[in-house]
Structures are given as structure tokens and as C-alpha cells.
Design a protein around this motif. Structure first.
Motif, mmCIF file in Angstrom:
data_model
loop_
_atom_site.group_PDB
_atom_site.id
_atom_site.type_symbol
_atom_site.label_atom_id
_atom_site.label_comp_id
_atom_site.label_asym_id
_atom_site.label_seq_id
_atom_site.Cartn_x
_atom_site.Cartn_y
_atom_site.Cartn_z
ATOM 1 N N LYS A 89 -2.000 -1.550 5.443
ATOM 2 C CA LYS A 89 -1.642 -0.226 6.005
ATOM 3 C C LYS A 89 -1.390 0.784 4.887
ATOM 4 N N ASN A 90 -0.603 0.404 3.886
ATOM 5 C CA ASN A 90 -0.191 1.399 2.901
ATOM 6 C C ASN A 90 -1.303 1.781 1.922
ATOM 7 N N SER A 91 -2.390 0.996 1.887
ATOM 8 C CA SER A 91 -3.594 1.462 1.183
ATOM 9 C C SER A 91 -4.377 2.376 2.106
ATOM 10 N N LEU A 117 3.494 10.056 11.435
ATOM 11 C CA LEU A 117 3.473 9.051 10.371
ATOM 12 C C LEU A 117 3.915 9.645 9.045
ATOM 13 N N ARG A 118 4.341 8.766 8.181
ATOM 14 C CA ARG A 118 4.839 9.154 6.875
ATOM 15 C C ARG A 118 3.697 9.643 5.971
ATOM 16 N N ALA A 119 2.607 8.883 6.055
ATOM 17 C CA ALA A 119 1.540 9.065 5.073
ATOM 18 C C ALA A 119 0.764 10.359 5.251
ATOM 19 N N SER A 120 1.108 11.158 6.271
ATOM 20 C CA SER A 120 0.425 12.441 6.397
ATOM 21 C C SER A 120 0.705 13.286 5.148
ATOM 22 N N TYR A 121 1.751 12.912 4.372
ATOM 23 C CA TYR A 121 2.014 13.690 3.155
ATOM 24 C C TYR A 121 0.876 13.568 2.143
ATOM 25 N N TYR A 122 0.005 12.564 2.294
ATOM 26 C CA TYR A 122 -1.106 12.450 1.344
ATOM 27 C C TYR A 122 -2.120 13.581 1.515
ATOM 28 N N PRO A 127 17.412 8.478 4.222
ATOM 29 C CA PRO A 127 16.805 9.677 3.638
ATOM 30 C C PRO A 127 15.522 9.348 2.878
ATOM 31 N N ARG A 128 14.509 10.202 3.045
ATOM 32 C CA ARG A 128 13.244 9.977 2.337
ATOM 33 C C ARG A 128 12.756 11.302 1.746
ATOM 34 N N PRO A 129 13.424 11.770 0.689
ATOM 35 C CA PRO A 129 13.025 13.057 0.098
ATOM 36 C C PRO A 129 11.638 12.978 -0.538
ATOM 37 N N ILE A 130 11.015 14.156 -0.741
ATOM 38 C CA ILE A 130 9.703 14.169 -1.410
ATOM 39 C C ILE A 130 9.746 15.075 -2.654
ATOM 40 N N ASP A 131 10.937 15.163 -3.251
ATOM 41 C CA ASP A 131 11.098 16.046 -4.412
ATOM 42 C C ASP A 131 10.182 15.659 -5.580
ATOM 43 N N GLN A 132 9.899 14.368 -5.738
ATOM 44 C CA GLN A 132 9.060 13.946 -6.874
ATOM 45 C C GLN A 132 7.589 14.331 -6.658
ATOM 46 N N HIS A 133 7.172 14.355 -5.383
ATOM 47 C CA HIS A 133 5.809 14.808 -5.078
ATOM 48 C C HIS A 133 5.690 16.288 -5.501
ATOM 49 N N LYS A 179 11.294 10.419 -11.522
ATOM 50 C CA LYS A 179 12.707 9.998 -11.584
ATOM 51 C C LYS A 179 12.828 8.542 -11.135
ATOM 52 N N MET A 180 12.015 8.168 -10.139
ATOM 53 C CA MET A 180 11.946 6.760 -9.707
ATOM 54 C C MET A 180 10.472 6.455 -9.421
ATOM 55 N N PRO A 181 10.086 5.177 -9.505
ATOM 56 C CA PRO A 181 8.653 4.879 -9.318
ATOM 57 C C PRO A 181 8.254 4.968 -7.850
ATOM 58 N N SER A 182 8.086 6.196 -7.364
ATOM 59 C CA SER A 182 7.773 6.428 -5.950
ATOM 60 C C SER A 182 6.289 6.159 -5.684
ATOM 61 N N VAL A 183 6.044 5.339 -4.662
ATOM 62 C CA VAL A 183 4.665 5.026 -4.269
ATOM 63 C C VAL A 183 3.957 6.313 -3.849
ATOM 64 N N GLY A 184 4.601 7.043 -2.930
ATOM 65 C CA GLY A 184 3.973 8.244 -2.370
ATOM 66 C C GLY A 184 3.730 9.300 -3.434
ATOM 67 N N ALA A 185 4.712 9.534 -4.310
ATOM 68 C CA ALA A 185 4.547 10.573 -5.335
ATOM 69 C C ALA A 185 3.441 10.171 -6.305
ATOM 70 N N THR A 196 10.922 -3.981 0.092
ATOM 71 C CA THR A 196 11.837 -3.541 1.164
ATOM 72 C C THR A 196 11.211 -3.767 2.552
ATOM 73 N N ASP A 197 9.889 -3.621 2.640
ATOM 74 C CA ASP A 197 9.249 -3.740 3.960
ATOM 75 C C ASP A 197 9.272 -5.182 4.476
ATOM 76 N N LEU A 198 9.675 -6.129 3.625
ATOM 77 C CA LEU A 198 9.767 -7.524 4.096
ATOM 78 C C LEU A 198 11.211 -7.970 4.298
ATOM 79 N N ASN A 221 17.926 -2.292 -1.981
ATOM 80 C CA ASN A 221 18.166 -1.293 -3.032
ATOM 81 C C ASN A 221 17.277 -0.068 -2.874
ATOM 82 N N ILE A 222 16.202 -0.198 -2.110
ATOM 83 C CA ILE A 222 15.284 0.954 -1.959
ATOM 84 C C ILE A 222 15.752 1.833 -0.802
ATOM 85 N N TYR A 223 16.045 1.201 0.335
ATOM 86 C CA TYR A 223 16.541 1.932 1.510
ATOM 87 C C TYR A 223 17.819 1.251 2.002
ATOM 88 N N PRO A 224 18.971 1.578 1.401
ATOM 89 C CA PRO A 224 20.214 0.892 1.760
ATOM 90 C C PRO A 224 20.567 1.019 3.247
#
Ligand SMILES: CC(=O)N[C@H]1[C@@H](OP(=O)(O)OP(=O)(O)OC[C@H]2O[C@@H](n3ccc(=O)[nH]c3=O)[C@H](O)[C@@H]2O)O[C@H](CO)[C@@H](O)[C@@H]1O
Ligand SMILES: C=C(OP(=O)(O)O)C(=O)O
Length: 441
Positions: free
Chosen positions: A32-34, A101-106, A130-136, A171-177, A316-318, A339-342
Motif C-alpha cells: 500500500k505505502n508504495s 486518505l493520507r497519501a493524497s499529500y503526494y 498528530p500528523r504534521p507535514i511541516d517537513q514536507h 528533522k525526523m526521517p519522515s517517509v512522506g516528506a 508502527t503499522d505492525l 515511539n512514532i505514534y504514541p
């Protein structure tokens, strides 16, 4: 003829009559995430794109709808998706499906890379804190774009001279950014360097896809990615999407919880290393083949501590799919720290309704051996909570009704079919509380 108009309506129920041991074979779909990155990235190509191994999930349907708003033609047959962006028209994507969906940000990175302009509503996606997109945004700005936030939509504009390469330290290794910056920078002038980039396998899949179209992306899968901008991208060959490591891990948990011997096909074992190590630490016996795993019926299991992390750590997804397995341990206290989504703890209250001895203290999940779960009506607040409840429902005695099961369909390819093939008594139906979706044509 009656046809189901909206197979992926969120307002579905999954009805499970649990307690039946499952066995046999299951085939994992494309990740899915690809997929949800590759579909928007397809508009960077001037020629038609063919994606193979595409999962039948709601996120794909919603992305195809968004493409059709831009006059991009899609033809989805079995697991092959053809996308023809030759007559694409640049159009704003303010709301509607964007929220589903989340991935519309792509589309931000992809439209910016293709047209130098993107107008995209704030993305939706799972309710996991919270799921900010500041790094994008920081990345787009570093490439020279102006970013404005107006009426719940983001307007991103490249300068008249076009985007230029830049050094961007996340700032963090964001997949989406990481993915969005790659998409925006593939056609920028000069070199872009992304430091502290995400290393997930899906990033490598995106880089492979774009490089085969003529992009120059080096270092995907490491924490420094270098992109040399090129003038034009043209897809030449079909791209096969990597297997979904999260779907695979979900079936591993299911097999260990209630399996009588299950073989899981189409996996890349290395992508599951941290997860399988944890499952094996509990005492589950797994045989790995070239591209399949065989999960033996579990014996006496022990509790473990799970801490989620970025790849190659425990995903985190598992975290939610493994929770029902912790309940089957014979002794001890299981601990889950995300640690990713407390705040990814919505599944716990639902598991309690099914009789689970589990609680949350300061965002830490504490699980105790639970001899038996019983069926109940529960709510899948988001995709992986849904996966967790689906496994719990298959383990439980009696009937479980999972409301909002459409969230499961966001990311689990043909799940009803796959579970039935393993011997499960499971059915996905329209929620009777919600107006029907069957129409006559
Ligand atoms: C479509 C997709 O691929 N979704 C996956 C992607 O989501 P997504 O790409 O949204 O997740 P990120 O890797 O960006 O998020 C990781 C962490 O960084 C934070 N963050 C992220 C970006 C940003 O600009 N600012 C910020 O603070 C997030 O709140 C989170 O705590 O990776 C997540 C983490 O592996 C997975 O759970 C999701 O399944
Ligand atoms: C959080 C997830 O998805 P998304 O980022 O698409 O909401 C997920 O797949 O577990």
C-alpha cells in the motif's frame, strides 16, 4: 443487474464467527505505502505508466478518482494498473477524495514537479495522533517554492525560473516528506540532497520507479539521498510493486494466533526482520523460504516488549496487529511503546470489550495473558486497529461485528477472499445503519 457501486465505502461491517483454526496459503499483495506514492508519481511521466502487483484497496480507488479529476486515464485490470497522463490538465484538488486518505499529500510533490504549481487540500488518513507535514513544506520551500495555506488548502508555487536543487536536512526521517521532496526535485535544476532521509523499502521502490523513467536518484534506502534534476521523465517499462510487508506481518500474527500451519507467499523476508525477530522471541516457529514464510501452529508463548521505530526497526503499522498475539502468551506482562505514534492506542478499548486483559498507562500498552476472547461489537477506528480487531475476532468465541470496517479495506487487499480461503467464517456487509450502496443498472 445488481452491482455493488461502492465496494470500499467506509461504512462497512466485518462479521466474524470466530474460534475456527485457519490453515493453508495466502498471497500478499503489492505494498500500500508504495502504491499510494507511485500512483501520484505517475503524473511526472510524459508517457503511459504500467504498474503491476497493484493491491485492490480503497486507497487505490480514491487515488484513481483524483487522477480522473485531472483527465488522467486509468485502467485497472486484475493487478495491473495503467495510467495515461498524456492529456493531464493541471487542476486544483481542494477537498473530497483528498480527505479520504493520507497519501493524497503526494500530489503536492508530484504536481509541483510536473507543473511548478500544486493546490491540494489538507490530507486525511488514519486517526493515530498528530500528523504534521511541516517537513514536507520545509522541503518545498528549500527548493524555491512559495507555500501558502488558504481555506484548508495548501498552495505551492515554484518561481518563474523553476525549482532549484537544495540541501534539506529533515528533522525526523519522515517517509512522506522524503517521498514528496524526491517527487518535487526530480525535475528541479541541479542537485538536491536529502539528509536524515527515511530508509523504508517503499522509498527504494519509488526511486527505482522514477529512475527507470529517466530520473537520477542515488542513495535511496540510506539516510542521504541525492537527486540530480532532469528535464523530462518518460516511463518505458512496467514497474512491479514490492510486496506489502505490513500485510505480510499481519498474516504472520494471525497465523501465530489461530493458525494450524499457514504459508504466506510473496514476501521479502528482509523487510520483516525486526518484526519476525520479535515474533520468534515470543516462541513462534517460522520457516523462511526464498519468497514465502511458513508459520507453525504456536505452542507456549512468552510475553515480549515491543518498541516501534523507523525502518529497519519494528514498524508502527505492525504494533496493533501483533497485540492479539501478546494476549496468547502464557505468562508475564507484554509492553508496547509506539515511539512514532504514541497515541496509536485506539484498539485497546475495543479489545477490552472482547475480554482482553490489557490496558494503557501513559501511552504504554500493558498486555496480560488472556485465556479466551469473546465476540463483541467493536469499532475499527483506523486501518491497523481494524487489523488487530479482525485477528481478535477470528480468535474469539462467538460473533464479532467490526464497525467502520471500510478502514480495513483502505489497506488490506481482497481480505475477505483471503481469510475465507484460510477457512475463516467472515463476511463484509454494508452497515445496516447506513443507507444502502446497491444500485440497479
Ligand atoms: C502513506 C504512508 O506511507 N503512510 C505511512 C507513513 O506515514 P507518514 O509518511 O505520514 O509518516 P512519517 O514518516 O512522515 O511520520 C513519522 C513521524 O514524523 C512526524 N512528522 C512527519 C512529517 C512531518 O512533516 N512532521 C512530523 O512531525 C509524524 O507525526 C510521525 O510522528 O509512514 C508512517 C510511519 O512509518 C506509517 O505509519 C504510515 O503507514
Ligand atoms: C497509518 C497508515 O496509513 P496512512 O498513512 O495511509 O494513514 C497505515 O497504513 O498504517
Amino acid at each position: 443487474m445488481k452491482v455493488e457501486k461502492d465496494l470500499f465505502s467506509p461504512m462497512k461491517q466485518m462479521i466474524i464467527h470466530g474460534g475456527k483454526p485457519l490453515q493453508g496459503d495466502v498471497w500478499i499483495g503489492g505494498a500500500k505505502n508504495s502504491t499510494v506514492a507511485l500512483i501520484p508519481a505517475s503524473i511526472l511521466s510524459r508517457t503511459p505508466v504500467t504498474l503491476e502487483g497493484v493491491p485492490r484497496i480503497a486507497d487505490v480507488d480514491n487515488l484513481m478518482d483524483l487522477l480522473s479529476e485531472m483527465d488522467v486515464l486509468c485502467d485497472f485490470h486484475e493487478t495491473t494498473l495503467q495510467i495515461n497522463p498524456e492529456n493531464i490538465k493541471m487542476s486544483p484538488l481542494p477537498a473530497g477524495k483528498i480527505k479520504s486518505l493520507r497519501a493524497s499529500y503526494y500530489f503536492m510533490g508530484a504536481l509541483l514537479g510536473r507543473f511548478g504549481k500544486a493546490v491540494v487540500g489538507f490530507p486525511g488518513g488514519d486517526d493515530i495522533g498528530p500528523r504534521p507535514i511541516d517537513q514536507h513544506i520545509k522541503g518545498f520551500e528549500a527548493l524555491g517554492a512559495t507555500v501558502k495555506n488558504e481555506n484548508d488548502q495548501i498552495i505551492i508555487t515554484a518561481p518563474d525560473s523553476g525549482l532549484h536543487g537544495a540541501k534539506i536536512h529533515l528533522k525526523m526521517p519522515s517517509v512522506g516528506a522524503t517521498m514528496n521532496i524526491i517527487m518535487a526535485s526530480v525535475t528541479a535544476q541541479g542537485q538536491t540532497i536529502i539528509e536524515n532521509a527515511a530508509k523504508e523499502p517503499e522509498i527504494i521502490d519509488l526511486a527505482t520507479f522514477l529512475n527507470n523513467m529517466g530520473a537520477t536518484i542515488r542513495g535511496a534506502g540510506t539516510d542521504t539521498i541525492r537527486v540530480e534534476g532532469v528535464a523530462r521523465l518518460e516511463a518505458q517499462i512496467p514497474h512491479t510493486i514490492i510486496p506489502d510487508r505490513i500485510e505480510a506481518g499481519t498474516y504472520v500474527a494471525l497465523a501465530a494466533c489461530i493458525g494450524n500451519g499457514i504459508r504466506i507467499h510473496n514476501i521479502i523476508e528482509e523487510h520483516l526482520d525486526a518484526y519476525l525477530a520479535k515474533v520468534e522471541e515470543m516462541g513462534v516457529v517460522i520457516d523462511a523460504d526464498e519468497d514465502s514464510l511458513y508459520v507453525y501452529p504456536a505452542g507456549d508463548l512468552k510475553m515480549v516488549q515491543v518498541r516501534t521505530d523507523v525502518y529497519p526497526g519494528f514498524a508502527t503499522d505492525l504494533q496493533q496487529p501483533i497485540t492479539p498475539l501478546l494476549l496468547t502468551a502464557k505468562y508475564g506482562e507484554g509492553v508496547v511503546i509506539d515511539n512514532i505514534y504514541p497515541k496509536r492506542i485506539g484498539h485497546i478499548a475495543q479489545l477490552q470489550k472482547m475480554g482482553a486483559d490489557i490496558k494503557v498507562e501513559d501511552n504504554i500498552i500493558l498486555a496480560h495473558p488472556t485465556a479466551k476472547l469473546h465476540g463483541a461489537e467493536v469499532i475499527a477506528g483506523e486501518i491497523r486497529a481494524g487489523a488487530c480487531l479482525m485477528i481478535a475476532g477470528l480468535m474469539a468465541e462467538g460473533k464479532t461485528v467490526i464497525d467502520k470496517a471500510g478502514n480495513i479495506l483502505r489497506g488490506y487487499d481482497r481480505v475477505e477472499q483471503k481469510l475465507r480461503r484460510l477457512g475463516a467464517d467472515v463476511e463484509i456487509v454494508d452497515d445496516p445503519e447506513v443507507p444502502g450502496v446497491l444500485d440497479t443498472i
